[in-house]
Design a protein around this motif. Structure first.
Motif, PDB file in Angstrom:
ATOM      1  N   TRP A 182      -0.532   3.583  -0.852  1.00 49.69           N
ATOM      2  CA  TRP A 182      -0.635   2.157  -1.147  1.00 49.69           C
ATOM      3  C   TRP A 182      -0.532   1.854  -2.638  1.00 49.69           C
ATOM      4  O   TRP A 182      -0.532   0.682  -3.040  1.00 49.69           O
ATOM      5  CB  TRP A 182      -1.952   1.603  -0.611  1.00 49.69           C
ATOM      6  CG  TRP A 182      -1.911   1.345   0.859  1.00 49.69           C
ATOM      7  CD1 TRP A 182      -2.207   2.221   1.869  1.00 49.69           C
ATOM      8  CD2 TRP A 182      -1.532   0.128   1.502  1.00 49.69           C
ATOM      9  NE1 TRP A 182      -2.045   1.639   3.091  1.00 49.69           N
ATOM     10  CE2 TRP A 182      -1.638   0.347   2.902  1.00 49.69           C
ATOM     11  CE3 TRP A 182      -1.131  -1.122   1.051  1.00 49.69           C
ATOM     12  CZ2 TRP A 182      -1.327  -0.648   3.832  1.00 49.69           C
ATOM     13  CZ3 TRP A 182      -0.839  -2.116   1.968  1.00 49.69           C
ATOM     14  CH2 TRP A 182      -0.929  -1.873   3.334  1.00 49.69           C
ATOM     15  N   SER A 221      -6.806  -1.628  11.203  1.00 44.29           N
ATOM     16  CA  SER A 221      -5.695  -1.252  10.330  1.00 44.29           C
ATOM     17  C   SER A 221      -6.068  -1.616   8.897  1.00 44.29           C
ATOM     18  O   SER A 221      -7.039  -2.350   8.655  1.00 44.29           O
ATOM     19  CB  SER A 221      -4.401  -1.958  10.735  1.00 44.29           C
ATOM     20  OG  SER A 221      -4.501  -3.359  10.540  1.00 44.29           O
ATOM     21  N   HIS A 222      -5.313  -1.112   7.942  1.00 45.36           N
ATOM     22  CA  HIS A 222      -5.608  -1.351   6.534  1.00 45.36           C
ATOM     23  C   HIS A 222      -5.685  -2.861   6.275  1.00 45.36           C
ATOM     24  O   HIS A 222      -4.832  -3.622   6.732  1.00 45.36           O
ATOM     25  CB  HIS A 222      -4.513  -0.723   5.667  1.00 45.36           C
ATOM     26  CG  HIS A 222      -4.872  -0.615   4.218  1.00 45.36           C
ATOM     27  ND1 HIS A 222      -4.923  -1.705   3.386  1.00 45.36           N
ATOM     28  CD2 HIS A 222      -5.212   0.453   3.451  1.00 45.36           C
ATOM     29  CE1 HIS A 222      -5.261  -1.324   2.166  1.00 45.36           C
ATOM     30  NE2 HIS A 222      -5.448  -0.018   2.181  1.00 45.36           N
ATOM     31  N   ASN A 262      -2.689  -4.673   5.277  1.00 49.09           N
ATOM     32  CA  ASN A 262      -1.559  -4.584   6.202  1.00 49.09           C
ATOM     33  C   ASN A 262      -1.426  -5.900   6.978  1.00 49.09           C
ATOM     34  O   ASN A 262      -1.454  -5.943   8.203  1.00 49.09           O
ATOM     35  CB  ASN A 262      -1.759  -3.409   7.165  1.00 49.09           C
ATOM     36  CG  ASN A 262      -0.539  -3.165   8.038  1.00 49.09           C
ATOM     37  OD1 ASN A 262       0.587  -3.526   7.673  1.00 49.09           O
ATOM     38  ND2 ASN A 262      -0.748  -2.566   9.196  1.00 49.09           N
ATOM     39  N   ARG A 277       2.947  -8.408   3.585  1.00 52.04           N
ATOM     40  CA  ARG A 277       4.173  -7.624   3.734  1.00 52.04           C
ATOM     41  C   ARG A 277       5.396  -8.493   3.409  1.00 52.04           C
ATOM     42  O   ARG A 277       6.343  -8.042   2.759  1.00 52.04           O
ATOM     43  CB  ARG A 277       4.267  -7.052   5.142  1.00 52.04           C
ATOM     44  CG  ARG A 277       3.100  -6.170   5.546  1.00 52.04           C
ATOM     45  CD  ARG A 277       3.306  -5.532   6.904  1.00 52.04           C
ATOM     46  NE  ARG A 277       4.242  -4.421   6.800  1.00 52.04           N
ATOM     47  CZ  ARG A 277       3.899  -3.192   6.446  1.00 52.04           C
ATOM     48  NH1 ARG A 277       2.634  -2.902   6.172  1.00 52.04           N
ATOM     49  NH2 ARG A 277       4.796  -2.245   6.351  1.00 52.04           N
ATOM     50  N   ARG A 328       5.642  -1.980   2.326  1.00 48.84           N
ATOM     51  CA  ARG A 328       4.319  -1.417   2.143  1.00 48.84           C
ATOM     52  C   ARG A 328       3.976  -0.472   3.285  1.00 48.84           C
ATOM     53  O   ARG A 328       4.522  -0.572   4.385  1.00 48.84           O
ATOM     54  CB  ARG A 328       3.263  -2.539   2.064  1.00 48.84           C
ATOM     55  CG  ARG A 328       3.527  -3.528   0.951  1.00 48.84           C
ATOM     56  CD  ARG A 328       3.568  -2.833  -0.398  1.00 48.84           C
ATOM     57  NE  ARG A 328       2.230  -2.578  -0.920  1.00 48.84           N
ATOM     58  CZ  ARG A 328       1.914  -1.535  -1.685  1.00 48.84           C
ATOM     59  NH1 ARG A 328       2.812  -0.604  -1.955  1.00 48.84           N
ATOM     60  NH2 ARG A 328       0.688  -1.395  -2.140  1.00 48.84           N
ATOM     61  N   GLU A 367       1.560   1.424   6.260  1.00 44.16           N
ATOM     62  CA  GLU A 367       0.783   0.871   7.371  1.00 44.16           C
ATOM     63  C   GLU A 367      -0.544   1.599   7.565  1.00 44.16           C
ATOM     64  O   GLU A 367      -1.540   0.987   7.928  1.00 44.16           O
ATOM     65  CB  GLU A 367       1.599   0.913   8.659  1.00 44.16           C
ATOM     66  CG  GLU A 367       2.825   0.002   8.620  1.00 44.16           C
ATOM     67  CD  GLU A 367       3.516  -0.099   9.957  1.00 44.16           C
ATOM     68  OE1 GLU A 367       3.010   0.487  10.940  1.00 44.16           O
ATOM     69  OE2 GLU A 367       4.572  -0.747  10.024  1.00 44.16           O
TER      70      GLU A 367
END
Length: 265
Positions: free
Chosen positions: A18, A155-156, A159, A164, A175, A177
């Motif tokens: 990231w 999820s992040h 994200n 995005r 980016r 995931e």
């Protein structure tokens, strides 16, 4: 044949992916990773699955240690029966006028000794900021007399569809995931902790008083100059709405995971 990396290494490598390219980061006017306090301000009193798991092990008069406390959304609903809340956070802004009884400025686990032990340790939405996860969760375990409760998005947190799209539009950058909450659970198990897991959904608790504040945050996350606010606003408006007096991102529920385990002394 080379051996596959362990869960902790996979987690660390996924978080490292990231990193913002230096050529873009050099153009940032402000820290793109800084989170606004507004996101953590919440008057919502609903008891979440994470709160219920903490309450199961909390007796009247007990102490709660809130690691990465923000504005104490994880711990405030636990008082009562909790009598004392100790809040740890690395951001002075988050601890300013904190509702906790004791505040400790610093990074976990560096300040674990200063925080001491508590009946229940809670930690909400922090793990994706932690590259070295094993010493972090081990210190959470060691600080608890009864139970540790961790809340994390599945999820992040960066994200998001909006972010995005902004990265693609302004920088032609895709980016990552991962990692996911399942990857965090794998690290826990690898470290000797066998956690319980509960999946649930919730709307975003915090929000912004004005659209300009939301636009400013989104612009900062993608390292843009304030002069680009109008361009950012046009994209933000496709993904945000005003609800209950606050500007928030997509009303779609957030997919969350509560992870908890008991501690035997």
């Amino acid at each position: 044949m080379s051996q596959a990396p362990d869960a902790a290494t996979r987690w660390k490598d996924a978080l490292a992916s990231w990193a913002i390219p230096e050529s873009i980061l050099a153009q940032a006017h402000e820290d793109p990773w800084a989170l606004p306090v507004a996101l953590f301000e919440s008057k919502q009193a609903d008891i979440s699955p994470s709160h219920r798991r903490a309450l199961e092990s909390l007796e009247a008069g007990g102490t709660v240690l809130d690691v990465g406390a923000g504005r104490c959304a994880m711990s405030l609903p636990l008082r009562p029966p909790a009598q004392r809340i100790v809040a740890v956070d690395s951001s002075p802004a988050m601890l300013e006028n904190s509702p906790a009884d004791v505040t400790i400025l610093g990074h976990w686990p560096d300040v674990a000794a200063q925080a001491g032990r508590a009946s229940v340790v809670v930690c909400g939405h922090v793990l994706y900021n932690v590259a070295d996860l094993v010493p972090f969760v081990t210190a959470l375990h060691d600080a608890a007399d009864r139970r540790v409760v961790v809340e994390i998005t599945r999820s992040h947190p960066r994200n998001r569809l909006l972010e995005r799209e902004l990265w693609r539009h302004f920088w032609n950058l895709e980016r990552p995931e991962g990692p996911t909450s399942e990857d965090a659970v794998a690290v826990l198990r690898e470290s000797g902790i066998e956690p319980n897991v509960e999946l649930w959904e919730s709307v975003q608790r915090g929000g912004f008083q004005s659209l300009d504040e939301l636009v400013s945050w989104m612009r900062r996350t993608v390292c843009l100059d304030p002069a680009r606010d109008d361009e950012v606003r046009a994209i933000v408006l496709q993904h945000a709405a005003k609800r209950d007096g606050l500007w928030r991102l997509s009303p779609e529920p957030r997919a969350l995971m509560t992870v908890w385990w008991d501690v035997t002394r």
